[in-house]
Scaffold this motif. Structure first.
Motif, PDB file in Angstrom:
ATOM      1  N   CYS A 507       0.811  -1.222   0.019  1.00 29.50           N
ATOM      2  CA  CYS A 507       0.076   0.147   0.139  1.00 29.50           C
ATOM      3  C   CYS A 507       0.652   1.371  -0.073  1.00 29.50           C
ATOM      4  CB  CYS A 507      -1.058   0.022   1.161  1.00 29.50           C
ATOM      5  SG  CYS A 507      -1.922  -1.500   1.287  1.00 29.50           S
ATOM      6  N   GLU A 508       2.111   1.149   0.397  1.00 26.47           N
ATOM      7  CA  GLU A 508       3.033   2.338   0.663  1.00 26.47           C
ATOM      8  C   GLU A 508       3.219   2.906  -0.617  1.00 26.47           C
ATOM      9  OE1 GLU A 508       5.155  -0.691   2.287  1.00 26.47           O
ATOM     10  OE2 GLU A 508       2.937  -0.646   2.693  1.00 26.47           O
ATOM     11  N   ARG A 509       3.130   2.232  -1.717  1.00 23.96           N
ATOM     12  CA  ARG A 509       3.332   2.823  -3.036  1.00 23.96           C
ATOM     13  C   ARG A 509       2.536   4.072  -3.286  1.00 23.96           C
ATOM     14  NH1 ARG A 509       2.880  -2.646  -5.593  1.00 23.96           N
ATOM     15  NH2 ARG A 509       5.028  -3.599  -5.358  1.00 23.96           N
ATOM     16  N   SER A 510       1.323   4.220  -2.657  1.00 22.72           N
ATOM     17  CA  SER A 510       0.534   5.286  -2.936  1.00 22.72           C
ATOM     18  C   SER A 510       0.961   6.227  -1.701  1.00 22.72           C
ATOM     19  CB  SER A 510      -0.861   4.918  -2.463  1.00 22.72           C
ATOM     20  OG  SER A 510      -1.387   4.123  -3.790  1.00 22.72           O
ATOM     21  N   SER A 511       1.566   7.516  -2.269  1.00 21.76           N
ATOM     22  CA  SER A 511       1.852   8.384  -1.270  1.00 21.76           C
ATOM     23  C   SER A 511       0.915   9.292  -0.873  1.00 21.76           C
ATOM     24  CB  SER A 511       3.297   8.864  -1.507  1.00 21.76           C
ATOM     25  OG  SER A 511       2.981   9.575  -2.736  1.00 21.76           O
ATOM     26  N   SER A 512      -0.350   9.419  -1.729  1.00 16.98           N
ATOM     27  CA  SER A 512      -1.167  10.378  -1.370  1.00 16.98           C
ATOM     28  C   SER A 512      -2.556   9.601  -1.188  1.00 16.98           C
ATOM     29  CB  SER A 512      -1.414  11.269  -2.462  1.00 16.98           C
ATOM     30  OG  SER A 512      -1.974  10.625  -3.640  1.00 16.98           O
ATOM     31  N   CYS A 513      -3.463  10.460  -0.487  1.00 17.82           N
ATOM     32  CA  CYS A 513      -4.647   9.952  -0.298  1.00 17.82           C
ATOM     33  C   CYS A 513      -5.599   9.673  -1.473  1.00 17.82           C
ATOM     34  CB  CYS A 513      -5.498  10.780   0.635  1.00 17.82           C
ATOM     35  SG  CYS A 513      -7.267  10.117   1.179  1.00 17.82           S
ATOM     36  N   VAL A 514      -5.694  10.716  -2.457  1.00 16.70           N
ATOM     37  CA  VAL A 514      -6.369  10.267  -3.809  1.00 16.70           C
ATOM     38  C   VAL A 514      -5.592   9.328  -4.569  1.00 16.70           C
ATOM     39  CG1 VAL A 514      -6.586  11.371  -5.997  1.00 16.70           C
ATOM     40  CG2 VAL A 514      -6.741  12.650  -3.883  1.00 16.70           C
ATOM     41  N   ASP A 515      -4.388   9.073  -4.601  1.00 13.02           N
ATOM     42  CA  ASP A 515      -3.836   7.810  -5.155  1.00 13.02           C
ATOM     43  C   ASP A 515      -4.184   6.413  -4.434  1.00 13.02           C
ATOM     44  OD1 ASP A 515      -2.031   6.639  -7.263  1.00 13.02           O
ATOM     45  OD2 ASP A 515      -0.624   6.103  -5.794  1.00 13.02           O
ATOM     46  N   CYS A 516      -4.136   6.666  -3.225  1.00 14.59           N
ATOM     47  CA  CYS A 516      -4.415   5.326  -2.511  1.00 14.59           C
ATOM     48  C   CYS A 516      -6.113   4.815  -2.867  1.00 14.59           C
ATOM     49  CB  CYS A 516      -4.352   5.641  -0.933  1.00 14.59           C
ATOM     50  SG  CYS A 516      -4.561   4.368   0.299  1.00 14.59           S
ATOM     51  N   VAL A 517      -6.946   5.915  -2.811  1.00 15.82           N
ATOM     52  CA  VAL A 517      -8.361   5.802  -3.226  1.00 15.82           C
ATOM     53  C   VAL A 517      -8.470   4.989  -4.542  1.00 15.82           C
ATOM     54  CG1 VAL A 517     -10.431   6.772  -3.116  1.00 15.82           C
ATOM     55  CG2 VAL A 517      -9.169   7.162  -1.151  1.00 15.82           C
ATOM     56  N   LEU A 518      -7.780   5.836  -5.344  1.00 15.55           N
ATOM     57  CA  LEU A 518      -8.067   5.441  -6.869  1.00 15.55           C
ATOM     58  C   LEU A 518      -7.529   4.112  -7.399  1.00 15.55           C
ATOM     59  CD1 LEU A 518      -7.390   8.838  -8.807  1.00 15.55           C
ATOM     60  CD2 LEU A 518      -9.659   7.526  -8.131  1.00 15.55           C
ATOM     61  N   VAL A 552     -16.179   2.162  -6.548  1.00 14.67           N
ATOM     62  CA  VAL A 552     -16.196   3.263  -7.704  1.00 14.67           C
ATOM     63  C   VAL A 552     -14.870   4.270  -7.636  1.00 14.67           C
ATOM     64  CG1 VAL A 552     -18.781   3.516  -7.696  1.00 14.67           C
ATOM     65  CG2 VAL A 552     -17.688   4.768  -5.905  1.00 14.67           C
ATOM     66  N   GLY A 553     -14.187   4.071  -6.509  1.00 13.90           N
ATOM     67  CA  GLY A 553     -12.951   5.155  -6.539  1.00 13.90           C
ATOM     68  C   GLY A 553     -13.325   6.491  -6.128  1.00 13.90           C
ATOM     69  N   ASN A 554     -14.082   6.675  -4.991  1.00 14.70           N
ATOM     70  CA  ASN A 554     -14.234   8.072  -5.088  1.00 14.70           C
ATOM     71  C   ASN A 554     -13.406   9.040  -4.065  1.00 14.70           C
ATOM     72  OD1 ASN A 554     -15.704  10.322  -4.350  1.00 14.70           O
ATOM     73  ND2 ASN A 554     -17.625   9.392  -3.276  1.00 14.70           N
ATOM     74  N   ALA A 555     -12.453   9.420  -4.699  1.00 16.33           N
ATOM     75  CA  ALA A 555     -11.527  10.237  -4.159  1.00 16.33           C
ATOM     76  C   ALA A 555     -11.710  11.485  -3.499  1.00 16.33           C
ATOM     77  CB  ALA A 555     -10.451  10.481  -5.196  1.00 16.33           C
ATOM     78  N   SER A 556     -13.029  11.657  -3.713  1.00 12.27           N
ATOM     79  CA  SER A 556     -13.474  13.216  -3.069  1.00 12.27           C
ATOM     80  C   SER A 556     -13.714  13.134  -1.601  1.00 12.27           C
ATOM     81  CB  SER A 556     -14.817  13.752  -3.701  1.00 12.27           C
ATOM     82  OG  SER A 556     -15.854  12.772  -3.589  1.00 12.27           O
ATOM     83  N   LEU A 557     -13.473  11.633  -1.201  1.00 11.36           N
ATOM     84  CA  LEU A 557     -13.594  11.542   0.287  1.00 11.36           C
ATOM     85  C   LEU A 557     -12.253  12.088   1.077  1.00 11.36           C
ATOM     86  CD1 LEU A 557     -14.929   7.869  -0.032  1.00 11.36           C
ATOM     87  CD2 LEU A 557     -16.284   9.740   0.895  1.00 11.36           C
ATOM     88  N   MET A 628       0.259  18.300 -13.339  1.00 14.46           N
ATOM     89  CA  MET A 628      -1.121  18.040 -12.560  1.00 14.46           C
ATOM     90  C   MET A 628      -1.392  16.581 -13.271  1.00 14.46           C
ATOM     91  SD  MET A 628      -2.803  21.607 -12.630  1.00 14.46           S
ATOM     92  CE  MET A 628      -4.177  21.281 -11.613  1.00 14.46           C
ATOM     93  N   SER A 629      -1.924  15.732 -12.228  1.00 17.71           N
ATOM     94  CA  SER A 629      -2.529  14.372 -12.920  1.00 17.71           C
ATOM     95  C   SER A 629      -3.936  14.516 -12.925  1.00 17.71           C
ATOM     96  CB  SER A 629      -1.940  13.358 -12.076  1.00 17.71           C
ATOM     97  OG  SER A 629      -2.923  12.512 -11.543  1.00 17.71           O
ATOM     98  N   VAL A 630      -4.542  13.897 -14.088  1.00 15.80           N
ATOM     99  CA  VAL A 630      -5.950  13.753 -14.174  1.00 15.80           C
ATOM    100  C   VAL A 630      -6.263  12.330 -14.148  1.00 15.80           C
ATOM    101  CG1 VAL A 630      -8.076  14.454 -15.554  1.00 15.80           C
ATOM    102  CG2 VAL A 630      -6.017  16.054 -15.260  1.00 15.80           C
ATOM    103  N   GLU A 631      -7.339  11.865 -13.465  1.00 14.27           N
ATOM    104  CA  GLU A 631      -7.371  10.531 -13.442  1.00 14.27           C
ATOM    105  C   GLU A 631      -9.027  10.200 -13.476  1.00 14.27           C
ATOM    106  OE1 GLU A 631      -6.510   6.009 -11.505  1.00 14.27           O
ATOM    107  OE2 GLU A 631      -5.029   7.636 -11.100  1.00 14.27           O
ATOM    108  N   SER A 632      -9.595   9.493 -14.095  1.00 13.05           N
ATOM    109  CA  SER A 632     -11.048   9.119 -13.977  1.00 13.05           C
ATOM    110  C   SER A 632     -11.229   7.856 -13.201  1.00 13.05           C
ATOM    111  CB  SER A 632     -11.648   9.217 -15.354  1.00 13.05           C
ATOM    112  OG  SER A 632     -11.603  10.316 -15.874  1.00 13.05           O
ATOM    113  N   SER A 633     -12.167   7.677 -12.324  1.00 14.63           N
ATOM    114  CA  SER A 633     -12.835   6.547 -11.889  1.00 14.63           C
ATOM    115  C   SER A 633     -14.189   6.613 -12.067  1.00 14.63           C
ATOM    116  CB  SER A 633     -12.578   6.384 -10.336  1.00 14.63           C
ATOM    117  OG  SER A 633     -13.265   7.445  -9.657  1.00 14.63           O
ATOM    118  N   ARG A 634     -14.948   5.495 -11.473  1.00  9.30           N
ATOM    119  CA  ARG A 634     -16.351   5.356 -11.975  1.00  9.30           C
ATOM    120  C   ARG A 634     -17.122   6.479 -11.192  1.00  9.30           C
ATOM    121  NH1 ARG A 634     -18.751  -0.687 -10.653  1.00  9.30           N
ATOM    122  NH2 ARG A 634     -19.081  -1.237 -12.854  1.00  9.30           N
TER     123      ARG A 634
END
Length: 710
Positions: A507-518, A552-557, A628-634
């Motif tokens: 899991c530590e590969r994700s250094s940010s919350c958004v990356d972790c959730v996506l 769904v990968g809701n990173a707005s949380l 900036m990075s732009v990524e879409s999820s459900r």
């Protein structure tokens, strides 16, 4: 006249495909993250010994804390926590005499006339049963692991238990102390059997209607006697592929099969003496849309929930094409209950001779003898005095001897694959159930490929999602075996060249919350208290402490990220400047801003996969850059800032930053005249740029301009 063979074949196989729902599967399902070999995150462990190859037989001994490993002429006990630590090893070589005999029969001394360990099972007394090809003269042995030593005890004949040929597929399983094996019983590899070695050996008939040039894949047992209303028996299932007897086509057609036998089977009294009376088989289908020929089964994994009975068990299987025209692989899942029902209630196929030389197989519509052919001994049979298979009447036995094939085809859950992917061929699969933060259970698939990678994939309500692909072996070699230890949270992969151990999640590969959730990995969640992406354990963490949204990968949380401190970059005028910025995932697109405006790529400003390249830098390139990075999820589209840079242009040629156009410089250091000159220059260049822009643009309505502004 005869129907065109290919046409009849195509009609025969395409019917079920035509009936499939048109919602096409995305065939280019790409992993969200690709992890290169042994990257700094991996905490992977490796084991191999000089001169030893083919690490392809494994037994997890969590009770002893070791991974028992069978290779060529060598057995190992490796530490389960760190397989690079060898706890014990023992050699088991073919004798010089055996090697000479094997060579004299025309086999290769370097690759074939050796002892390849092929079977490794735990016995009830804690010892292990191990078999090897032994230079084309298979042998078996009892092995113990005590006081940090592996000891081989006494040799016995291995024919019918272990293959002669180290490169021929086989399958085996140990239930209690009974070994079931599917292999070839002769030197040429042309006499296939499904056999139980004890008590009293029992095997399949040598008939093409039973096994026709099979390739064995895997075996599993099912405790179907547990809490059974009908007094049923436990079963052993076998997955394999073979040349179809039922297809009236001119060229050989290979199909996939599942067969099963009852554990209590002791053979028949006169008919089917020392042969299975319960061997039934059915075709198993994994429909991949663009295929004309059926796909072939390569591996099967039995997944069962420890809290439920066998009826909830699922077989996860891998299929690949039988022709070289396609590079797709598929995962299909089957309910054991559906398979069991076909054998218990389905119709049989029967051979009927037709005018031409071949035999046609059609659905049998005549009377079915009682007890039902191929059924296990159950309460109904016991009520009429049939307590063991030796009591079965000849009518039932003769029927099963001639007609072991079921008419019905077994279809996967949902009538379509869980995953279809182009590229490296799938070889091995293991499935683990994970309880996520939403309280639901998800089935995570770990798939080994022929390019030495492991995919981690989940099917979220019909959406195929590959969390990551990890390059486990380099140079790439096929993954021959996969084992998973839930106790250790580790995956073990074997290949010809060595063994690797990787954690089920990093899991530590994700250094940010958004990356972790996506990442949508059921194993991982963003821990709010520690501000880290960590392995999420359902029973330990409270839901309120963890941010996770796998479906769904809701990173707005996620909470707003801290502002990023810009990095200072100074460059000499006319030089090339590289501003590095890596996308956090393969699904993310990178965009750049220059002084808060969207940056337009050109020959001068080149977007590369790992950053921005500025050629022939000049005054106009100074300023603030944002990657900036732009990524879409459900759930939505998410924009995050990854890096920021302050770029200053150095005029002096000394490499020290000249104050000109340094956005953070103290303006007090610049003379008024210089400042006025710069402002004039800027104003003129802006006017020129604006004029050029207007000349290049078609006339725009005020409304459109307003929309653009918005």
């Amino acid at each position: 006249g005869a129907m065109n063979p290919l046409l009849s074949l195509t009609v025969f196989w395409l019917l079920p495909l035509a009936l499939m729902a048109k919602e096409d599967l995305p065939l280019d399902c790409i992993p969200r993250r690709s992890v290169p070999y042994h990257s700094e995150w991996d905490n992977a462990r490796f084991f191999h010994e000089e001169g030893v190859y083919n690490y392809s037989t494994m037994l997890l001994r969590e009770d002893e804390g070791v991974l028992v490993l069978g290779a060529r002429e060598e057995l190992y006990a490796l530490d389960l926590q760190d397989i690079s630590q060898k706890r014990a090893s023992v050699k088991w070589e073919a004798t010089k005499k055996k090697k000479e005999e094997c060579k004299s029969k025309g086999k290769n001394a370097e690759t074939e006339c050796l002892n390849y360990i092929r079977i490794l099972h735990k016995l009830e007394d804690g010892r292990m049963y191990v078999c090897g090809t032994n230079a084309f003269d298979p042998e078996c042995n009892y092995m113990s692991f005590a006081s940090q030593k592996l000891t081989l005890e006494n040799v016995e004949d291995g024919k019918g238990k272990c293959p002669f040929d180290p490169f021929q597929r086989y399958a085996s399983i140990m239930t209690g102390n009974e070994l079931y094996s599917a292999t070839s019983v002769n030197f040429l590899g042309s006499e296939p059997v499904l056999m139980r070695s004890s008590p009293g050996p029992i095997r399949t008939e040598f008939k093409s209607s039973w096994l026709n040039e099979p390739t064995f894949v895997s075996m599993a047992q099912m405790p179907e006697s547990e809490r059974s209303d009908s007094g049923d028996d436990d079963k052993v299932y076998l997955f394999f592929s073979e040349t179809a007897v039922e297809c009236d086509c001119y060229n050989k057609l290979v199909v996939s099969r599942v067969a099963r036998v009852c554990k209590g089977d002791r053979g028949g009294q006169r008919t089917l003496q020392r042969k299975w009376t319960s061997f039934l088989k059915a075709r198993i289908d994994c429909p991949v849309l663009e295929s004309q020929l059926p796909y072939i089964i390569r591996d099967a994994y039995r997944w069962c929930d420890s809290k439920q009975d066998w009826k909830g068990c699922i077989f996860y299987t891998i299929f690949t094409p039988q022709s070289d025209t396609s590079d797709l692989s598929a995962v299909c899942a089957y309910r054991v209950l559906d398979i069991s029902r076909v054998f218990a209630e389905g119709k049989y196929k029967t051979p009927v001779p037709v005018e031409t030389s071949f035999v046609k197989w059609v659905m049998y519509s005549g009377e079915v003898p009682i007890p039902r052919p191929g059924a296990c001994i159950n309460n109904a049979a016991r009520n009429v005095g049939i307590n063991k298979t030796l009591d079965l009447p000849d009518r039932t036995l003769q029927f099963i001897k001639d007609k072991p094939l079921m008419d019905q085809v077994i279809h996967p859950i949902g009538d379509k694959p869980l995953l279809v992917r182009r590229g490296a061929a799938f070889i091995q699969i293991i499935v683990n159930q994970v309880k996520a933060a939403d309280g639901e259970n998800y089935h995570v698939m770990f798939i080994g490929t022929d390019k030495g990678t492991v995919l981690k994939a989940v099917n979220y309500d019909g959406e195929m999602f590959i969390v990551e692909e990890i390059q486990v072996f380099h140079p790439p070699v096929p993954i021959k075996i996969l084992k998973l230890s839930n106790v250790m949270g580790q995956l073990y992969a074997g290949s010809d060249t060595g063994v690797a151990q990787i954690p089920v999640a990093t899991c530590e590969r994700s250094s940010s919350c958004v990356d972790c959730v996506l990442a949508r990995d059921p194993y991982c969640g963003w821990n709010k208290i520690l501000g880290k992406c960590l392995i999420y354990i359902y029973c330990i963490f409270r839901f309120s402490e963890v941010i996770q949204s796998v479906k769904v990968g809701n990173a707005s949380l996620c909470p707003d990220a801290d502002p990023i401190k810009p990095q200072n970059k100074s460059v000499q005028q006319g030089a090339v400047l590289k501003l590095s910025c890596l996308p956090p995932s393969s699904l993310a697109k990178i965009t750049w801003q220059q002084n808060d405006q969207a940056l337009i790529p050109s020959d001068h400003l080149q977007l590369q996969q790992d950053g921005l390249l500025i050629h022939n830098t000049s005054f106009s390139d100074a300023g603030h850059y944002r990657c900036m990075s732009v990524e879409s999820s459900r759930a939505d589209k998410y924009k995050t800032t990854l890096l920021e840079y302050w770029v200053t242009i150095d005029l002096s040629g000394s490499g020290k930053s000249d104050p000109i156009l340094d956005p953070q410089a103290q303006t007090g250091c610049i003379s008024d005249i210089a400042l006025q000159a710069i402002v004039c220059l800027l104003a003129v260049s802006l006017l020129v740029l604006f004029g050029l822009e207007l000349l290049q643009r078609p006339p725009t309505s005020a409304l459109e301009l307003f929309k653009e502004e918005q």
